[in-house]
Scaffold this active site. Structure first.
Site, PDB file in Angstrom:
ATOM      1  N   GLU A 128       9.589  -4.274  10.252  1.00 46.79           N
ATOM      2  CA  GLU A 128       9.763  -2.799   9.730  1.00 46.79           C
ATOM      3  C   GLU A 128      10.592  -1.888  10.913  1.00 46.79           C
ATOM      4  OE1 GLU A 128       7.157  -0.945   7.031  1.00 46.79           O
ATOM      5  OE2 GLU A 128       8.294   1.068   6.898  1.00 46.79           O
TER       6      GLU A 128
ATOM      7  N   ASP B 226      -1.142  -6.183  -0.385  1.00 52.30           N
ATOM      8  CA  ASP B 226      -1.423  -5.597   1.005  1.00 52.30           C
ATOM      9  C   ASP B 226      -2.771  -5.234   1.198  1.00 52.30           C
ATOM     10  OD1 ASP B 226       0.110  -4.639   3.134  1.00 52.30           O
ATOM     11  OD2 ASP B 226       0.941  -3.100   2.427  1.00 52.30           O
TER      12      ASP B 226
ATOM     13  N   ASP C 104       0.788  -1.147   0.168  1.00 49.95           N
ATOM     14  CA  ASP C 104      -0.017   0.104   0.024  1.00 49.95           C
ATOM     15  C   ASP C 104       0.991   1.210   0.039  1.00 49.95           C
ATOM     16  OD1 ASP C 104       0.822  -0.153   2.632  1.00 49.95           O
ATOM     17  OD2 ASP C 104      -1.077   0.081   3.573  1.00 49.95           O
ATOM     18  N   SER C 105       2.232   0.980   0.034  1.00 46.74           N
ATOM     19  CA  SER C 105       3.168   2.248  -0.116  1.00 46.74           C
ATOM     20  C   SER C 105       2.785   2.823  -1.660  1.00 46.74           C
ATOM     21  CB  SER C 105       4.609   1.735  -0.054  1.00 46.74           C
ATOM     22  OG  SER C 105       4.714   0.546  -0.681  1.00 46.74           O
TER      23      SER C 105
END
Ligand code: KIV
Length: 270
Positions: A184, A85, A46-47
């Site tokens: 992350e 995602d 979804d980046s």
């Protein structure tokens, strides 16, 4: 099955045997190129909200955006496992909503698995997805869908308490059936400890070299990002500069009359 085709069980089996690289892709041509490099896993992250759609964060990204891009990536991939995602609010509201939306990714976009953010709190959702035959990649540490709650994009797990919570989260999502866990922005010592604590691969992004795998956002790797490049990313190319130079050369050639040249024109004869 083509012996080069990656599957979720093959990726899970790499744990402790072979370090591997993963990448994001958001469209057909880049997915083809990334797939040909042999990476086992391609994430339609979804980046894409920030990297492709021009949003400030991933929060405005919807299921419709994700389905559109995931289907394009799937059309470009022959070998890698494609993971979509799950965007903000597509899985948080209820387990049944999560199963429905994950099912749309499998049925309508043709992906192999879904990724969702969150640790212990997501155990019932992960278990339900796996029960419905949907492989799950978990994501803990800095989870960009929670930036409001985290107070921004901050390194996680620096205090003993939050490190312990992240270890508990990793164990919980792995036990619930996730086939791998994205970690992350955590200190490398914690990345190592989590990697040693769970039986499925850890996929690090800013989580140090001890993770079983690494993932980068393709735009960061290619130098397509004009703004801030995260500390954890290494740029292997400077394509934003190259593209801008190419476009400026084309514009100058049109203005000067150097383009089109005779070789770019058609003869009147058939
Ligand atoms: O959205 C994304 O690209 C991600 C990766 C950074 C892991 O979640």
């Amino acid at each position: 099955m083509n012996p080069d085709t990656w599957t979720v069980p093959r990726i899970r089996a790499l744990k402790g045997k072979q370090r591997f690289a993963c990448l994001t892709a958001y469209d057909y041509p880049t997915a083809r190129m990334v797939d040909r490099s042999g990476v086992p896993l391609i994430l339609v992250g979804d980046s894409l909200g920030a990297n492709v759609l021009g949003f400030e964060s991933s929060l405005p990204v919807t299921m419709e955006h994700m389905l559109h891009h995931a289907a394009a990536v799937v059309r470009g991939v022959e070998q890698a496992v494609v993971v979509a995602d799950m965007p903000y609010m597509s899985f948080q509201v209820s387990v049944s909503r999560a199963v429905e939306n994950a099912g749309r990714f499998i049925q309508a976009a043709g992906v192999d698995a879904v990724k969702l953010e969150g640790g212990q709190v997501r155990v019932p959702t992960i278990a339900a997805l796996v029960d419905n035959g949907i492989p799950v990649l978990s994501h803990i540490g800095l989870t960009p869908q929670s930036i409001r709650e985290m107070g921004g994009y901050r390194v996680q797990g620096r205090s003993a308490e939050s490190a312990d919570q992240l270890i508990a989260d990793a164990c919980a999502v792995a036990d619930a059936g996730s086939f791998a866990v994205v970690l992350e922005c955590v200190p490398p010592q914690l990345g190592e400890k989590i990697t040693e604590s769970i039986s499925v691969p850890t996929i690090g992004i800013g989580a140090g070299p001890a993770c079983d795998a690494q993932i980068l956002v393709l735009s960061d790797l290619l130098g397509l990002t004009e703004g801030h490049v995260p500390k954890f990313a290494r740029q292997y190319a400077t394509l934003a500069v190259d593209i801008q130079n190419a476009v400026q050369s084309y514009v100058a050639d049109v203005v000067s009359g150097a383009f089109p040249a005779p070789e770019h024109t058609y003869s009147p004869d058939a």
